[in-house]
Design a protein around this motif. Structure first.
Motif, PDB file in Angstrom:
ATOM      1  N   ILE A  31     -27.549  40.656 -57.484  1.00 11.38           N
ATOM      2  CA  ILE A  31     -28.600  41.710 -57.063  1.00 11.38           C
ATOM      3  C   ILE A  31     -29.884  41.423 -56.703  1.00 11.38           C
ATOM      4  CG2 ILE A  31     -29.444  43.855 -57.862  1.00 11.38           C
ATOM      5  CD1 ILE A  31     -26.734  44.345 -59.495  1.00 11.38           C
ATOM      6  N   MET A  32     -30.454  40.109 -57.407  1.00 13.18           N
ATOM      7  CA  MET A  32     -31.895  39.879 -57.285  1.00 13.18           C
ATOM      8  C   MET A  32     -31.927  39.378 -55.888  1.00 13.18           C
ATOM      9  SD  MET A  32     -33.862  36.840 -58.925  1.00 13.18           S
ATOM     10  CE  MET A  32     -34.456  37.789 -60.576  1.00 13.18           C
ATOM     11  N   ARG A  33     -30.877  38.334 -55.382  1.00 14.72           N
ATOM     12  CA  ARG A  33     -31.266  38.014 -54.004  1.00 14.72           C
ATOM     13  C   ARG A  33     -31.110  38.938 -52.852  1.00 14.72           C
ATOM     14  NH1 ARG A  33     -30.857  32.647 -51.916  1.00 14.72           N
ATOM     15  NH2 ARG A  33     -30.679  32.653 -49.783  1.00 14.72           N
ATOM     16  N   PRO A  43     -39.477  41.043 -60.601  1.00 10.39           N
ATOM     17  CA  PRO A  43     -39.939  39.881 -61.392  1.00 10.39           C
ATOM     18  C   PRO A  43     -39.007  39.323 -61.945  1.00 10.39           C
ATOM     19  CG  PRO A  43     -41.051  42.166 -61.626  1.00 10.39           C
ATOM     20  CD  PRO A  43     -39.723  42.197 -60.781  1.00 10.39           C
ATOM     21  N   LYS A  44     -39.245  37.748 -62.109  1.00  9.42           N
ATOM     22  CA  LYS A  44     -38.567  36.828 -62.661  1.00  9.42           C
ATOM     23  C   LYS A  44     -39.340  35.627 -63.082  1.00  9.42           C
ATOM     24  CE  LYS A  44     -37.488  34.519 -58.115  1.00  9.42           C
ATOM     25  NZ  LYS A  44     -38.043  33.257 -58.540  1.00  9.42           N
ATOM     26  N   LEU A  45     -38.815  34.820 -64.060  1.00  9.01           N
ATOM     27  CA  LEU A  45     -39.285  33.583 -64.481  1.00  9.01           C
ATOM     28  C   LEU A  45     -38.215  32.627 -64.536  1.00  9.01           C
ATOM     29  CD1 LEU A  45     -41.563  34.622 -67.582  1.00  9.01           C
ATOM     30  CD2 LEU A  45     -42.310  33.391 -65.470  1.00  9.01           C
ATOM     31  N   CYS A  46     -36.912  32.788 -64.698  1.00 12.06           N
ATOM     32  CA  CYS A  46     -35.877  31.718 -64.947  1.00 12.06           C
ATOM     33  C   CYS A  46     -35.117  31.346 -63.770  1.00 12.06           C
ATOM     34  CB  CYS A  46     -35.087  31.840 -66.344  1.00 12.06           C
ATOM     35  SG  CYS A  46     -34.015  33.334 -66.029  1.00 12.06           S
ATOM     36  N   ALA A  47     -35.019  32.110 -62.639  1.00 19.49           N
ATOM     37  CA  ALA A  47     -34.208  32.116 -61.579  1.00 19.49           C
ATOM     38  C   ALA A  47     -35.035  31.469 -60.531  1.00 19.49           C
ATOM     39  CB  ALA A  47     -33.730  33.369 -61.207  1.00 19.49           C
ATOM     40  N   THR A  48     -34.189  30.448 -59.712  1.00 14.43           N
ATOM     41  CA  THR A  48     -34.685  30.016 -58.747  1.00 14.43           C
ATOM     42  C   THR A  48     -33.613  29.875 -57.531  1.00 14.43           C
ATOM     43  OG1 THR A  48     -34.418  27.610 -59.042  1.00 14.43           O
ATOM     44  CG2 THR A  48     -36.058  28.298 -59.968  1.00 14.43           C
ATOM     45  N   GLY A  55     -29.947  33.661 -66.637  1.00 16.22           N
ATOM     46  CA  GLY A  55     -30.423  34.891 -67.507  1.00 16.22           C
ATOM     47  C   GLY A  55     -31.118  34.523 -68.791  1.00 16.22           C
ATOM     48  N   SER A  56     -32.000  33.715 -68.762  1.00  7.19           N
ATOM     49  CA  SER A  56     -32.460  33.530 -69.958  1.00  7.19           C
ATOM     50  C   SER A  56     -33.826  34.176 -70.322  1.00  7.19           C
ATOM     51  CB  SER A  56     -32.799  32.148 -70.309  1.00  7.19           C
ATOM     52  OG  SER A  56     -34.058  31.482 -69.531  1.00  7.19           O
ATOM     53  N   CYS A  57     -34.668  34.728 -69.294  1.00  5.66           N
ATOM     54  CA  CYS A  57     -36.006  35.304 -69.417  1.00  5.66           C
ATOM     55  C   CYS A  57     -35.919  36.757 -69.524  1.00  5.66           C
ATOM     56  CB  CYS A  57     -37.035  34.594 -68.331  1.00  5.66           C
ATOM     57  SG  CYS A  57     -36.659  35.680 -66.796  1.00  5.66           S
ATOM     58  N   ARG A  58     -35.009  37.459 -69.210  1.00  2.95           N
ATOM     59  CA  ARG A  58     -34.823  38.885 -69.395  1.00  2.95           C
ATOM     60  C   ARG A  58     -35.920  39.623 -68.801  1.00  2.95           C
ATOM     61  NH1 ARG A  58     -30.024  38.174 -69.541  1.00  2.95           N
ATOM     62  NH2 ARG A  58     -29.611  40.325 -69.930  1.00  2.95           N
ATOM     63  N   LEU A  59     -36.479  39.250 -67.736  1.00  2.00           N
ATOM     64  CA  LEU A  59     -37.532  39.970 -66.879  1.00  2.00           C
ATOM     65  C   LEU A  59     -37.077  40.789 -65.574  1.00  2.00           C
ATOM     66  CD1 LEU A  59     -40.784  39.848 -67.508  1.00  2.00           C
ATOM     67  CD2 LEU A  59     -40.803  38.094 -65.721  1.00  2.00           C
ATOM     68  N   CYS A  60     -35.989  40.188 -65.343  1.00  2.00           N
ATOM     69  CA  CYS A  60     -35.562  40.805 -64.067  1.00  2.00           C
ATOM     70  C   CYS A  60     -34.508  41.861 -64.312  1.00  2.00           C
ATOM     71  CB  CYS A  60     -34.834  39.740 -62.996  1.00  2.00           C
ATOM     72  SG  CYS A  60     -33.026  39.098 -64.081  1.00  2.00           S
ATOM     73  N   LEU A  61     -34.652  42.770 -65.243  1.00  2.00           N
ATOM     74  CA  LEU A  61     -33.750  43.615 -65.711  1.00  2.00           C
ATOM     75  C   LEU A  61     -33.873  44.861 -64.630  1.00  2.00           C
ATOM     76  CD1 LEU A  61     -34.534  43.908 -69.343  1.00  2.00           C
ATOM     77  CD2 LEU A  61     -32.808  42.623 -68.413  1.00  2.00           C
ATOM     78  N   PRO A  71     -28.935  45.512 -67.052  1.00  2.00           N
ATOM     79  CA  PRO A  71     -28.492  44.099 -66.955  1.00  2.00           C
ATOM     80  C   PRO A  71     -29.577  43.089 -66.200  1.00  2.00           C
ATOM     81  CG  PRO A  71     -27.233  45.410 -65.182  1.00  2.00           C
ATOM     82  CD  PRO A  71     -28.158  46.239 -66.043  1.00  2.00           C
ATOM     83  N   ALA A  72     -29.327  41.862 -66.321  1.00  2.00           N
ATOM     84  CA  ALA A  72     -30.280  41.044 -65.521  1.00  2.00           C
ATOM     85  C   ALA A  72     -29.951  41.076 -63.987  1.00  2.00           C
ATOM     86  CB  ALA A  72     -30.443  39.635 -66.167  1.00  2.00           C
ATOM     87  N   SER A  73     -30.871  41.150 -63.169  1.00  3.73           N
ATOM     88  CA  SER A  73     -30.371  40.927 -61.634  1.00  3.73           C
ATOM     89  C   SER A  73     -29.852  39.775 -61.219  1.00  3.73           C
ATOM     90  CB  SER A  73     -31.440  41.722 -60.720  1.00  3.73           C
ATOM     91  OG  SER A  73     -32.414  41.220 -60.717  1.00  3.73           O
ATOM     92  N   CYS A  74     -30.369  38.633 -61.817  1.00  9.91           N
ATOM     93  CA  CYS A  74     -30.198  37.039 -61.469  1.00  9.91           C
ATOM     94  C   CYS A  74     -28.917  36.864 -61.619  1.00  9.91           C
ATOM     95  CB  CYS A  74     -31.092  36.316 -61.958  1.00  9.91           C
ATOM     96  SG  CYS A  74     -31.172  36.129 -63.660  1.00  9.91           S
ATOM     97  N   THR A  75     -28.138  37.438 -62.861  1.00 10.59           N
ATOM     98  CA  THR A  75     -26.963  36.998 -63.224  1.00 10.59           C
ATOM     99  C   THR A  75     -25.926  37.918 -62.731  1.00 10.59           C
ATOM    100  OG1 THR A  75     -27.234  37.738 -65.450  1.00 10.59           O
ATOM    101  CG2 THR A  75     -27.476  35.446 -64.694  1.00 10.59           C
TER     102      THR A  75
HETATM  103 FE1  FES Z   1     -34.735  35.298 -65.588  1.00  6.18          FE
HETATM  104 FE2  FES Z   1     -33.183  36.888 -64.388  1.00  6.18          FE
HETATM  105  S1  FES Z   1     -34.956  35.823 -63.793  1.00  6.18           S
HETATM  106  S2  FES Z   1     -33.209  36.621 -66.405  1.00  6.18           S
END
Ligand code: FES
Length: 261
Positions: A31-33, A43-48, A55-61, A71-75
């Motif tokens: 979903i993030m992409r 917003p994100k910190l752990c996805a690249t 899904g470790s940072c939990r910022l992209c909810l 849910p985390a949009s990156c995963t």
């Molecule tokens: Fe870190 Fe999704 S960017 S949990």
């Protein structure tokens, strides 16, 4: 532009709606992409773009109509007909709360940090509107001494590698360096040791330094780090390289200037 997670290769396309805009992307896209494809930066910190989302940072909810939770949009992969919300008051409050916890265990030395201006933690704190932190750091990883006593959680800098420095005090344990070492370089020199608040990135066994570990100095971890934790020594000593150069045209005497990237 950073799309947040690696591109999906499926030929099957999926359409969904994000913040009221329809988008069609290959099946398996996060979903993030998908949001980034239509210019929405979650917003994100752990996805690249270069490592699998974890899904470790939990910022992209985000919120998804008809589904419980955030849910985390990156995963979370796209699905046909999903209606996704990436921005509302509830999500803003959740993200701000997550950032507040990160910053409560981080040194506030941005002005003198070598990553100042090139730090994703700093950028995200600004992006979510964090202006102050309500929590007092009763336990922390960044002060060598606390209440006059040596802080047992503080781990000094590892300067053993000739090319880069590792400062555990600035680490947010997002795991990007560990995964870059595994997925980009295939070296498996880094790991997360400890559990919960005690978890820290380490190069092999506890007694190991980067120099005595299996690290091959490829720099994939330094490239992946979103903070000033892993920094090239040249950047620490000389500052971030200039990204643009102003050149004066030598053709005539007018002195026109132009930028060379
Ligand atoms: Fe870190 Fe999704 S960017 S949990």
């Amino acid at each position: 532009r950073d799309f947040g997670t690696p591109a999906a290769k499926s030929k099957t396309m999926v359409s969904l709606v994000i913040d009221g805009f329809e988008v069609t992307v290959p099946e398996g896209t996060s979903i993030m992409r998908a949001a980034a494809e239509i210019g929405i930066q979650v917003p994100k910190l752990c996805a690249t773009d270069s490592i699998d989302a974890f899904g470790s940072c939990r910022l992209c909810l985000v919120e998804i109509e008809g589904r419980n939770g955030t849910p985390a949009s990156c995963t979370t992969p796209v699905a046909p007909g999903l209606k996704v919300t990436t921005q509302n008051a509830k999500l803003a409050k959740l993200r701000k709360g997550v950032m507040e916890l990160y910053i409560s265990d981080h040194p506030l030395d941005c002005l003198t940090c070598s990553a100042n201006g090139d730090c994703e933690l700093q950028d995200m704190a600004g992006a979510v509107g964090l202006r102050d932190v309500r929590y007092e750091a009763v336990e922390n990883h960044f002060q060598p001494r606390q209440n006059g006593e040596a802080n047992p959680l503080y781990i000094p800098k590892d300067n053993s590698n000739p090319y880069f420095s590792y400062d555990p005090a600035k680490c947010i344990v997002c795991s990007r360096c560990v995964r870059a070492c595994e997925e980009v370089q295939g070296t498996f020199a880094l790991t997360i040791s400890g559990r919960g608040f005690d978890s820290r990135v380490s190069a092999g066994l506890k007694s190991d330094t980067f120099l005595t570990s299996d690290c091959v100095s490829c720099g994939a971890c330094v490239q992946a780090c979103p903070t000033g934790t892993l920094q090239e020594k040249s950047v620490i000593e000389l500052g971030t390289p200039q990204r643009e150069v102003i050149t004066t045209c030598a053709y005539c005497g007018v002195g026109c200037q132009f930028k060379a990237e």
